[in-house]
Design an enzyme around this catalytic site. Structure first.
Site, mmCIF file in Angstrom:
data_model
loop_
_atom_site.group_PDB
_atom_site.id
_atom_site.type_symbol
_atom_site.label_atom_id
_atom_site.label_comp_id
_atom_site.label_asym_id
_atom_site.label_seq_id
_atom_site.Cartn_x
_atom_site.Cartn_y
_atom_site.Cartn_z
ATOM 1 N N ASP A 1 -3.437 -21.171 -36.524
ATOM 2 C CA ASP A 1 -2.265 -21.632 -35.773
ATOM 3 C C ASP A 1 -2.257 -23.163 -35.792
ATOM 4 O OD1 ASP A 1 -0.178 -22.014 -34.039
ATOM 5 O OD2 ASP A 1 -1.228 -21.300 -32.246
ATOM 6 N N ALA B 1 -0.002 -26.155 -34.378
ATOM 7 C CA ALA B 1 1.163 -26.540 -33.558
ATOM 8 C C ALA B 1 1.240 -28.047 -33.352
ATOM 9 C CB ALA B 1 1.088 -25.835 -32.207
ATOM 10 N N LYS C 1 6.287 -29.923 -31.427
ATOM 11 C CA LYS C 1 5.668 -31.141 -30.903
ATOM 12 C C LYS C 1 5.792 -32.306 -31.882
ATOM 13 C CE LYS C 1 4.481 -27.923 -28.211
ATOM 14 N NZ LYS C 1 3.499 -27.285 -27.419
HETATM 15 C C1 LMR Z 1 1.897 -25.504 -23.840
HETATM 16 O O1 LMR Z 1 0.822 -25.036 -24.219
HETATM 17 O O2 LMR Z 1 2.067 -25.982 -22.710
HETATM 18 C C2 LMR Z 1 3.059 -25.551 -24.796
HETATM 19 O O3 LMR Z 1 2.669 -25.016 -26.015
HETATM 20 C C3 LMR Z 1 4.298 -24.980 -24.236
HETATM 21 C C4 LMR Z 1 4.254 -23.478 -24.088
HETATM 22 O O4 LMR Z 1 5.163 -22.822 -24.580
HETATM 23 O O5 LMR Z 1 3.326 -22.947 -23.476
#
Ligand code: LMR
Length: 399
Positions: free
Chosen positions: A211, A213, A246
């Site tokens: 993953d 992100a 992000k």
């Molecule tokens: C988080 O971990 O705060 C972000 O990835 C937003 C979410 O959707 O949880």
């Protein structure tokens, strides 16, 4: 029929976002939801995104469907961003990509694909992992188990415990790994550790599900993808879920991609046909706008450079905040070493306080974080970092 449903508690992360919005205290500090903020506390639209968006809208002359697998230009541009343009898995034609509604959509598509291929698969996730990994993956019907990962004593990875567990997994187990900027701990695998994991995945025939992100928000876009690039050049099968929320700041546009590496081109084509069927049965096709913007940025030299500079600025700001947080915490609570915050990467760190202390920070000092004491470093600002450190010192002070 609907009368039988129980009312559920709010999602741990999104519920916190709503609680923060409802708080009217002028000193409130939001370290909850993982959204990048600048020093004014805003989450601005990136300049590259603004410019790309204008170009996309000026050119757009239809709202007709794009394609079952999404925008092909976006998919190819994402492959180059994630793997590097001349990665052997790409040049061998063994990668298939589908545009997804955000990183969450990508993660779920990958889980559904694994379930279609092997319904009894077990996905092993790190302890701890991002809260939403659990419902996203188990919602597909796959079973979930845990492997040890974070070492609270050092603030790093407990690599020997992790290896010890992975070494015993049955063949064809699925292992969810965070490419970089581990959510929620900020503790990442080093390049040497990725290299050490590789023969284990090979010899035990494990399927990595990676993953990513936060590409670009850890060390750099290339460095943050190190594990993906290594595993995808050396292993026959890898699944990679990517979010553009992000690093492109496209949160609400729900933009992401799923990349699947297979052993043969024929298997890759079969995988894509399955992914298209899965997507069609859930939401049919992904939304266009965010992917069109990313495509425009990545395929335009000037916009790509501008975007690279903007990601670097976000990264540097987070690194600076990490240093400042450590300094301020040391000043107000020298009894505890918070130095680990500076060595960790990405948007998150665990503060390492109890749930009672987290609640007290929220109720008495209006500082918001998830119950496990995960803080979103990017939620700090020059003007409130001292207030934050003082508040932490107050809840840690002996009574
Ligand atoms: C988080 O971990 O705060 C972000 O990835 C937003 C979410 O959707 O949880």
């Amino acid at each position: 029929m609907l009368e039988r449903l129980d009312r559920l508690p709010p999602d741990p992360i999104l519920g916190l976002m709503a609680a923060f919005r409802a708080d009217t205290d002028p000193h409130k500090v939001d370290l909850g939801v993982g959204v990048y903020r600048d020093d004014l506390g805003d989450t601005p639209i990136l300049k590259a995104v603004r410019q790309a968006e204008q170009a996309v809208l000026a050119r757009q002359n239809t709202k007709s469907y794009v394609a079952a697998a999404g925008n092909p230009g976006f998919n190819q541009a994402m492959e180059r961003l994630v793997f590097g343009a001349d990665h052997p898995a790409l040049t061998d034609g063994r990668v298939r990509t589908i545009q997804a509604p955000g990183g969450c959509g990508a993660l779920r598509l990958g889980a559904e694909l694994i379930r279609a291929a092997s319904p009894d698969s077990v996905v092993h996730v790190s302890t701890p992992t991002w809260a939403n990994h659990i419902p996203l993956l188990s919602g597909s019907g796959l079973k979930l188990e845990r492997y040890p990962y974070f070492d609270p004593a050092t603030g790093g990875v407990n690599f020997s415990a992790m290896m010890g567990t992975l070494e015993k997994l049955p063949a064809r187990s699925v292992v969810l790994l965070h490419a970089s900027c581990h959510n929620p701990t900020g503790a990442d695998l080093s390049e040497a550790q990725w290299r050490e994991l590789l023969p284990l995945f090979k010899s035990r025939n494990l399927l990595p599900y990676i993953d990513m992100a936060y590409q670009g928000l850890g060390i750099g876009a290339v460095e943050d993808a190190f594990g993906i690039r290594l595993f995808c050049s050396e292993l026959p099968e890898v699944t990679v879920a990517v979010s553009c929320s992000k690093n492109f700041g496209l949160y609400r546009e729900r933009t992401g991609s799923l990349h699947v590496v297979t052993q043969t081109k024929a298997a890759a084509d079969a995988v894509l046909s399955q992914l298209v069927r899965i997507a069609r049965s859930i939401y049919s096709m992904p939304p266009d706008h965010g992917a069109a913007i990313v495509h425009e940025i990545l395929d335009n030299k000037g916009l790509r450079e501008l975007w690279g500079d903007e990601v670097a600025a976000m990264r540097k700001r987070i690194q600076g905040l990490r240093r400042d947080a450590v300094q301020q915490l040391k000043k107000f609570h020298p009894q505890r070493d918070f130095g680990f915050i500076e060595t960790q990467r990405g948007m998150f760190s665990y503060l390492g306080i109890t749930v009672e202390q987290v609640r007290e920070l929220q109720s008495r000092h209006h500082v918001y974080m998830t119950d496990d004491s995960r803080i979103n470093i990017a939620g700090l600002r020059r003007e409130n970092i001292e207030y934050f450190a003082q508040a932490v010192a107050k809840v840690l002070a002996p009574r």
